[in-house]
Scaffold this motif. Structure first.
Motif, short mmCIF file in Angstrom:
data_model
loop_
_atom_site.label_atom_id
_atom_site.label_comp_id
_atom_site.label_asym_id
_atom_site.label_seq_id
_atom_site.Cartn_x
_atom_site.Cartn_y
_atom_site.Cartn_z
N GLN A 176 38.67 47.01 43.91
CA GLN A 176 39.81 45.75 43.90
C GLN A 176 40.67 45.99 45.25
N VAL B 158 26.97 51.71 48.41
CA VAL B 158 27.76 50.34 48.19
C VAL B 158 28.73 50.75 46.95
N VAL B 159 29.86 50.02 47.39
CA VAL B 159 31.11 50.48 46.50
C VAL B 159 31.71 49.18 46.01
N GLN B 160 32.11 49.09 44.92
CA GLN B 160 32.76 47.83 44.24
C GLN B 160 34.16 48.31 44.01
N LEU C 130 41.20 50.69 48.49
CA LEU C 130 40.19 50.65 47.49
C LEU C 130 41.14 50.79 46.07
N LYS D 81 29.96 48.24 51.97
CA LYS D 81 28.70 49.00 52.43
C LYS D 81 29.32 50.14 53.37
N PRO E 176 37.78 52.02 42.54
CA PRO E 176 36.56 51.82 43.09
C PRO E 176 35.41 52.41 42.32
N LYS E 177 34.16 52.02 42.19
CA LYS E 177 33.13 52.53 41.69
C LYS E 177 31.97 52.61 42.66
N LEU F 259 28.24 51.67 43.25
CA LEU F 259 27.17 50.98 42.59
C LEU F 259 25.77 51.36 43.29
N THR G 99 38.21 41.39 43.25
CA THR G 99 37.09 42.30 43.45
C THR G 99 36.46 42.14 44.69
N PHE G 100 35.98 43.33 45.45
CA PHE G 100 34.78 43.30 46.42
C PHE G 100 33.98 44.24 46.66
N THR G 101 32.95 44.10 47.36
CA THR G 101 32.13 45.35 47.63
C THR G 101 32.22 45.60 49.10
#
Length: 155
Positions: A109, A105-107, A70, A119, A73-74, A76, A115-117
């Motif tokens: 790169q 849920v994390v967004q 990751l 869970k 990461p953020k 969400l 970019t991806f998410t």
């Protein structure tokens, strides 16, 4: 690849805010590979770049389903709660009871900047939350409601 030194509680780098990654290149890929090797060598399930002395928003996790990388990461979405014992490679032999989200849920790169998410639930949600906290200078001991003796900790 190389095993890097894991920074231990008390070292200033663990309390600092990590900077976003803007260059997706061989230097980043080497860091990711070194972090994964370091995490596996230490029998961990996650490792954040500050734990190897690098103030960048980079995390590796493997809760048994394969390596997750990751970058930036953020979190969400968070849902539910779980309370359980938690440890950290920067706190050898220390464990504490920490409340974390049951689902996140994390967004982020990937190593190429895409970019991806992702869970996560249960252990993966705990690992994602724990490692992303490291990027903000937050340690599990800051959140622990109780510290446990090593022989009474789970997992």
């Amino acid at each position: 690849m190389a095993i890097r030194k894991i920074r231990i509680f008390g070292e200033d780098v663990l309390r600092k805010q990590s900077k976003p990654v803007s260059e997706f290149n061989e230097r980043l890929w080497t860091l990711l590979e070194d972090m994964a090797e370091t995490m596996y060598d230490a029998n961990g399930v996650g490792l954040a770049a500050p734990q190897v002395g690098i103030l960048r928003r980079v995390v590796v996790i493997d809760v048994g389903d394969g390596l997750i990388e990751l970058i930036n990461p953020k979190v969400l979405i968070v849902a539910g709660k779980q309370n359980g014992s938690e440890g950290c490679l920067s706190f050898p032999g220390k464990y504490g009871m920490v409340e974390r989200p049951m689902k996140v849920v994390v967004q982020a790169q990937d190593r190429f900047g895409n970019t991806f998410t992702i869970k996560g639930k249960e252990l993966l949600a705990r690992a994602l939350s724990h490692e992303i906290d490291h990027l903000n200078g937050t340690l599990f001991t800051d959140l622990a409601t109780e510290m446990l003796e090593e022989d009474t900790a789970e997992g």
